[in-house]
Design a protein around this motif. Structure first.
Motif, short mmCIF file in Angstrom:
data_model
loop_
_atom_site.label_atom_id
_atom_site.label_comp_id
_atom_site.label_asym_id
_atom_site.label_seq_id
_atom_site.Cartn_x
_atom_site.Cartn_y
_atom_site.Cartn_z
N ASN A 215 -4.30 -19.36 27.11
CA ASN A 215 -3.29 -20.25 26.55
C ASN A 215 -2.39 -20.91 27.58
OD1 ASN A 215 -4.17 -19.73 23.93
ND2 ASN A 215 -2.75 -18.01 23.63
N ASP A 216 -2.38 -20.39 28.82
CA ASP A 216 -1.52 -21.04 29.82
C ASP A 216 -2.13 -22.32 30.37
OD1 ASP A 216 -3.39 -20.32 31.81
OD2 ASP A 216 -2.23 -18.61 32.51
N GLY A 217 -3.37 -22.62 29.97
CA GLY A 217 -4.00 -23.86 30.38
C GLY A 217 -4.67 -23.82 31.73
N TRP A 218 -4.64 -22.66 32.39
CA TRP A 218 -5.22 -22.53 33.72
C TRP A 218 -6.12 -21.30 33.86
CZ3 TRP A 218 -4.91 -26.56 36.82
CH2 TRP A 218 -3.83 -27.44 36.70
N THR A 219 -5.56 -20.14 33.54
CA THR A 219 -6.24 -18.88 33.82
C THR A 219 -7.53 -18.74 33.02
OG1 THR A 219 -4.08 -17.87 34.18
CG2 THR A 219 -5.95 -16.38 33.94
N LEU A 220 -8.59 -18.30 33.70
CA LEU A 220 -9.88 -18.09 33.06
C LEU A 220 -10.15 -16.60 32.93
CD1 LEU A 220 -11.99 -20.74 35.02
CD2 LEU A 220 -11.06 -20.96 32.71
N VAL A 221 -10.71 -16.23 31.79
CA VAL A 221 -11.07 -14.84 31.50
C VAL A 221 -12.52 -14.82 31.04
CG1 VAL A 221 -10.60 -12.86 30.01
CG2 VAL A 221 -8.70 -14.21 30.90
N ALA A 222 -13.26 -13.82 31.47
CA ALA A 222 -14.67 -13.72 31.09
C ALA A 222 -14.84 -12.89 29.83
CB ALA A 222 -15.48 -13.09 32.22
N GLY A 223 -15.70 -13.36 28.92
CA GLY A 223 -15.99 -12.60 27.72
C GLY A 223 -15.60 -13.33 26.46
N GLU A 224 -15.25 -12.59 25.44
CA GLU A 224 -14.87 -13.14 24.15
C GLU A 224 -13.35 -13.12 24.01
OE1 GLU A 224 -17.21 -14.40 22.29
OE2 GLU A 224 -18.75 -13.71 23.68
N LYS A 225 -12.80 -14.09 23.28
CA LYS A 225 -11.36 -14.18 23.12
C LYS A 225 -10.77 -12.98 22.38
CE LYS A 225 -10.85 -19.21 23.39
NZ LYS A 225 -10.26 -20.41 22.77
N PHE A 226 -11.59 -12.31 21.61
CA PHE A 226 -11.07 -11.21 20.80
C PHE A 226 -11.65 -9.86 21.25
CE2 PHE A 226 -11.07 -15.07 18.20
CZ PHE A 226 -9.70 -15.19 17.99
N GLY A 227 -11.85 -9.71 22.55
CA GLY A 227 -12.32 -8.44 23.07
C GLY A 227 -13.58 -8.59 23.90
N ASN A 228 -14.14 -7.45 24.31
CA ASN A 228 -15.38 -7.43 25.10
C ASN A 228 -15.25 -8.24 26.39
OD1 ASN A 228 -16.75 -5.87 23.11
ND2 ASN A 228 -17.12 -7.74 21.93
N GLN A 229 -14.09 -8.16 27.01
CA GLN A 229 -13.89 -8.91 28.25
C GLN A 229 -14.51 -8.16 29.43
OE1 GLN A 229 -9.66 -9.51 28.37
NE2 GLN A 229 -9.74 -11.25 26.97
N SER A 230 -14.89 -8.93 30.44
CA SER A 230 -15.54 -8.38 31.62
C SER A 230 -14.70 -8.63 32.86
CB SER A 230 -16.92 -9.01 31.80
OG SER A 230 -17.77 -8.70 30.73
N TYR A 231 -14.90 -7.79 33.86
CA TYR A 231 -14.31 -8.02 35.16
C TYR A 231 -15.19 -8.97 35.96
CZ TYR A 231 -11.14 -4.11 34.29
OH TYR A 231 -10.18 -3.28 33.77
N VAL A 232 -14.57 -9.77 36.80
CA VAL A 232 -15.30 -10.74 37.62
C VAL A 232 -14.79 -10.68 39.05
CG1 VAL A 232 -15.81 -13.19 37.98
CG2 VAL A 232 -15.69 -12.28 35.65
N ALA A 233 -15.70 -10.71 40.00
CA ALA A 233 -15.34 -10.82 41.42
C ALA A 233 -15.95 -12.09 41.99
CB ALA A 233 -15.81 -9.60 42.20
N GLN A 234 -15.22 -12.70 42.92
CA GLN A 234 -15.65 -13.97 43.51
C GLN A 234 -15.57 -13.88 45.02
OE1 GLN A 234 -13.20 -16.17 45.14
NE2 GLN A 234 -13.75 -18.27 44.62
#
Length: 251
Positions: A215-234
């Motif tokens: 919702n901040d218009g910038w930050t990206l998160v991997a996975g589904e908006k309602f859970g099941n999120q994943s960690y990401v390394a770059q």
């Protein structure tokens, strides 16, 4: 862009050396108790001392000099005064700058305090994947082989890649053609030309294959908006395609 002369070459190398320096300073300063905003202000001082311009701030009005993502944030994290680092946190620092008319871009994921936990391997594989991709950046090779190398390395280590995030051309602008995918598009027959400048980066995930904007218009998160999120390394380097060994401007 493609390197046309010695001025271009030295310009990319100078910009690359600068962003690599800032990356390493921030990584070294990322200790328990410091906020991500404090880290960003350290970067601000380095930009001002060197006469460099923050690329995301200058080109896209990003609310920070650098992107600093923590834990479940996959990319484009906004530096904040209340985001206090603690031992074991997963952090990604992404530094891109314009210096004397040339752009360079670099990033690294790591665990705060050098702690070894379940995410340490993720960071190691992100670095390994990027370097495997970089090795494919030689004149006459298929562009798609960079993504193939990144994806294969991730899979061999039990991870996947975020398919809607990618590397890119750079040099005269932060983001230029071509897009550098983190997987192989077998329909892409483009050939790498000598002197092409690329920002080659991996986005290695513990499970999800796509990221979404918060919702901040910038930050990206991997996975589904309602859970099941994943960690990401770059891990990201600015690289010049060459007839022999690729030139890494941001080591």
């Amino acid at each position: 862009m493609s390197i046309q002369n010695e001025k271009d070459l030295q310009g990319i190398l100078k910009a690359g050396k600068f962003v690599a320096k800032v990356r390493e300073i921030l990584k070294r300063m990322a200790k328990p108790g410091i906020s991500t905003l404090e880290l960003d202000l350290i970067a601000k001082e380095e930009f001002e001392l060197s006469g460099a311009v923050s690329a995301p701030k200058h080109d896209y009005k990003f609310p920070g000099y650098t992107c600093i993502s923590t834990n479940l944030e996959a990319a484009h994290g906004i530096p904040k005064p209340d985001r206090i680092l603690k031992s074991g946190d997963l952090v990604n620092i992404d530094v891109s700058a314009k210096l004397d008319g040339y752009y360079a871009d670099t990033g690294i994921s790591f665990i705060v305090d050098g702690a070894h936990n379940d995410l340490s391997k993720l960071c190691d594989v992100a670095m390994e994947s990027t370097m495997c991709g970089v090795k494919q950046a030689y004149t006459g090779n298929y562009l798609r082989n960079i993504g193939k190398a990144i994806h294969n390395t991730a899979r061999e280590n039990g991870f996947t890649v975020i398919k809607n995030l990618a590397g890119h051309g750079t040099g005269k602008k932060l983001h230029e053609e071509p897009q550098v995918l983190v997987y192989e598009d077998k329909k892409d027959f483009r050939i790498l030309n000598n002197g092409l400048v690329l920002a080659i980066e991996s986005f290695i995930s513990t499970g999800s294959q796509f990221a979404y904007e918060t919702n901040d218009g910038w930050t990206l998160v991997a996975g589904e908006k309602f859970g099941n999120q994943s960690y990401v390394a770059q891990c990201e380097h600015t690289v010049i395609v060459s007839n022999g060994k690729p030139i890494i401007a941001t080591l």
